[in-house]
Write an enzyme that holds these catalytic residues in place. Structure first.
Site, PDB file in Angstrom:
ATOM      1  N   ASP A 215       0.862  -1.145   0.089  1.00 47.27           N
ATOM      2  CA  ASP A 215      -0.043  -0.006  -0.142  1.00 47.27           C
ATOM      3  C   ASP A 215       0.995   1.193   0.026  1.00 47.27           C
ATOM      4  O   ASP A 215       1.737   1.411   0.763  1.00 47.27           O
ATOM      5  CB  ASP A 215      -0.806  -0.146   1.325  1.00 47.27           C
ATOM      6  CG  ASP A 215      -1.974   0.923   1.062  1.00 47.27           C
ATOM      7  OD1 ASP A 215      -1.600   2.240   0.805  1.00 47.27           O
ATOM      8  OD2 ASP A 215      -3.134   0.440   1.150  1.00 47.27           O
ATOM      9  N   HIS A 307      -8.641  -1.426  -8.978  1.00 46.93           N
ATOM     10  CA  HIS A 307      -8.525  -0.142  -8.129  1.00 46.93           C
ATOM     11  C   HIS A 307      -7.430   0.643  -9.009  1.00 46.93           C
ATOM     12  O   HIS A 307      -7.522   1.839  -8.804  1.00 46.93           O
ATOM     13  CB  HIS A 307      -8.169  -0.873  -6.825  1.00 46.93           C
ATOM     14  CG  HIS A 307      -7.890   0.470  -5.903  1.00 46.93           C
ATOM     15  ND1 HIS A 307      -8.769   1.272  -5.454  1.00 46.93           N
ATOM     16  CD2 HIS A 307      -6.640   0.975  -5.235  1.00 46.93           C
ATOM     17  CE1 HIS A 307      -8.424   1.868  -4.636  1.00 46.93           C
ATOM     18  NE2 HIS A 307      -7.102   2.003  -4.367  1.00 46.93           N
TER      19      HIS A 307
END
Lengths: 392, 170
Positions: A215, A307
């Site tokens: 992330d 995403h």
């Protein structure tokens, strides 16, 4: 002959003192601590805690002005915070600290102060004056279809972001900074987050979130001109020059249904591999994704609804700093998504709108909290956050 | 604020040298020797409240603080903690002032010696700066600033020299 035992090195006596220079490297952690006191500079052009390498632990604390807290009282709160935050970041207890021993190891503590819309409310500014100084974007984000926002994680007149590599340091700093001004402000919510513990991962490595994904891969580098342009406010409004903004979204991960997804499906959902975060068209985390690549059937390798493909900036404005933290508690797990940008409306909102409209990841993530804060610029010794607003 | 710390050091050093040679007088005042740091005052709406600080005597003579004043209170006193008639610790005005030994530190802290604003003229609220003046036995004085903050402690029972009992610090 000269067998240097730890006991002998740590003991007193002239002999031990004489060999400390030789043996010090063997003491390891103690030596490292001596060399790195864990102090992040507090005063400066920008507040610390944004361009700072993310520490392992964070508490985001929203506070509300109590009835009767006016402009003068608010400035008093900010001055107390400036004084005690500086002392805490240098390993000194706050003024009147009843547990100064808890402040001895600053562990790279940073304290970052933010202003919610309430700072520009009638208790602080006449409405005509507020219009001149309030950043246009300082208001709740537009309502997104995916949102399931709860009051208990949303809004706030003031915000303290407290980060350190020791959770005890974070807890003590939050306690010190809230109890010393409790006649003027009350805590609205506290959101605690964590990353990997210090020393467990290579320095500068992206963190993993609780879905297992790497992330924060696409981020402006600290110290770069890109960072300067994306994150620090150029002076709009003028008092905010050198400041920034924080969008904090509490995003719940629907892990029970995520568990039903097999690994290939998880990777297609995001557009990156789980093993190292590489785009599905590459081999390393920071490889440039090739959104035009297709497989032998002509199907895009990175699905357009993934995403990554949906989050990809459509123009140069749509980039910002992500410096989030994981959370988990009795209600579940998720991400404290923390985005910093010069202008929320121009940089953040278009990306969030696009993701809310369509993102393959949406069935497994639910925003349950949302808050927007202006982050005043840094300040010097004797100054306080927002002095350019209140003294300007 | 005292602006002459380094000058005071120089004066003390020179005096020490001179004393070794011919026994001349140390010209430094008590105020020149005292460094005040980490000063703060407990927030209060009215009545009494305490103020606290670290005192350091950088000189080589003991100094005696004989009085304290502040513009936010009509009366300000030096207080100490001592057993009251019932055996519990209570605060009372110091008899004869506060002495800080040469080269030593003295904490003014909740539960110990402290400064007491006896009758606030106005509320003292977090983040505001409160001025104090300490006056020494040689007539010299220093000013310092303390920052106000909310504080739950420092609720010492107050035993005035007379019988009137009172509590402070709420």
């Amino acid at each position: 002959m000269a067998e240097l035992t730890r006991r002998r090195l740590l003991g007193g006596g002239a002999a031990a003192l004489g060999v400390v220079g030789l043996g010090a490297a063997g003491i390891g952690r103690v030596t490292a601590r001596d060399e790195d006191p864990g102090i992040v500079g507090f005063h400066g052009t920008h507040q610390a805690g944004i361009e700072t390498e993310p520490q392992a632990f964070a508490s985001f604390v929203a506070l509300d002005l109590l009835p009767g807290t006016d402009r003068r009282a608010l400035v008093g709160v900010l001055k107390v915070w400036a004084q005690d935050a500086y002392r805490l970041t240098t390993g000194t207890g706050g003024l009147g600290d009843t547990e100064p021993e808890l402040a001895q190891d600053p562990a790279n503590l940073t304290v970052t102060v933010g202003f919610g819309p309430g700072v520009f409310g009638p208790a602080v500014f006449a409405s005509a004056d507020a219009e001149k100084v309030r950043p246009e974007w300082l208001r709740p984000l537009p309502a997104f279809g995916i949102d399931r926002l709860e009051d208990r994680w949303s809004g706030g007149d003031l915000m303290l972001q407290v980060c350190a590599d020791d959770p005890v340091t974070v807890a003590h700093a939050v306690r010190t900074l809230t109890r010393t001004v409790r006649s003027q402000v009350s805590v609205r919510w506290v959101q605690r987050g964590f990353r990997h513990a210090p020393g467990t991962r290579p320095e500068g490595a992206s963190m993993r979130n609780l879905m297992g994904q790497v992330d924060g891969t696409v981020n402006p580098a600290a110290g770069s001109t890109e960072f300067q342009g994306r994150v620090w406010n150029p002076g709009s409004p003028p008092w905010l020059a050198g400041g920034s903004s924080l969008v904090l979204r509490r995003i719940r991960m629907e892990l029970d249904t995520w568990d039903e997804l097999d690994r290939p499906a998880r990777e297609l959902t995001v557009g990156r591999t789980l093993s190292n975060g590489a785009p599905l068209t590459g081999t390393a985390e920071h490889d440039d994704p090739d959104f035009d690549a297709v497989d032998r059937y002509g199907i895009p390798v990175i699905p357009p609804e993934s995403h990554m493909a949906r989050a990809r900036p459509r123009n140069a404005d749509e980039q910002f700093l992500r410096r989030g933290y994981n959370y988990d508690d009795a209600d579940g797990a998720g991400l404290l998504f923390a985005a910093y940008q010069a202008d929320v409306d121009r940089q953040f909102v278009p990306v969030q709108q696009r993701l809310a409209d369509h993102d393959a990841l949406n069935p497994w993530i639910t925003p349950i909290g949302s808050a927007v804060f202006a982050i005043p610029s840094g300040f010097g010794a004797g100054g306080y956050p927002g002095e350019t607003l209140f003294e300007g | 604020m005292k602006k002459t710390k380094f000058l005071a050091f120089a004066a003390i050093a020179a005096a020490a040298l001179a004393a070794a040679g011919c026994g001349s007088e140390d010209p430094a005042t008590a105020a020149d020797s005292i460094v005040v740091s980490s000063a703060w005052t407990k927030a209060a709406e009215s009545g009494m409240t305490g103020a606290f600080a670290e005192l350091e005597n950088t000189g080589d003579h003991a100094v005696q603080i004989v009085s304290v004043s502040s513009p936010v209170s009509s009366r300000t006193e030096l207080h100490e903690m001592a057993p009251a008639a019932d055996g519990a610790m209570a605060m009372r005005e110091m008899d004869g002032g506060l002495t800080v030994a040469a080269g030593s530190r003295h904490s003014l802290a909740p539960g110990g010696d402290h400064l007491m604003l006896m009758d606030l003229i106005e509320p003292v609220t977090p983040g505001t700066d409160i001025e104090f003046t300490l006056t020494f036995s040689d007539g010299s004085s220093i000013d310092f600033t303390s920052q106000v903050r909310d504080f739950a402690g420092a609720r010492e029972n107050y035993v005035p020299n007379a019988e009137e009992g009172a509590n402070h610090g709420g």
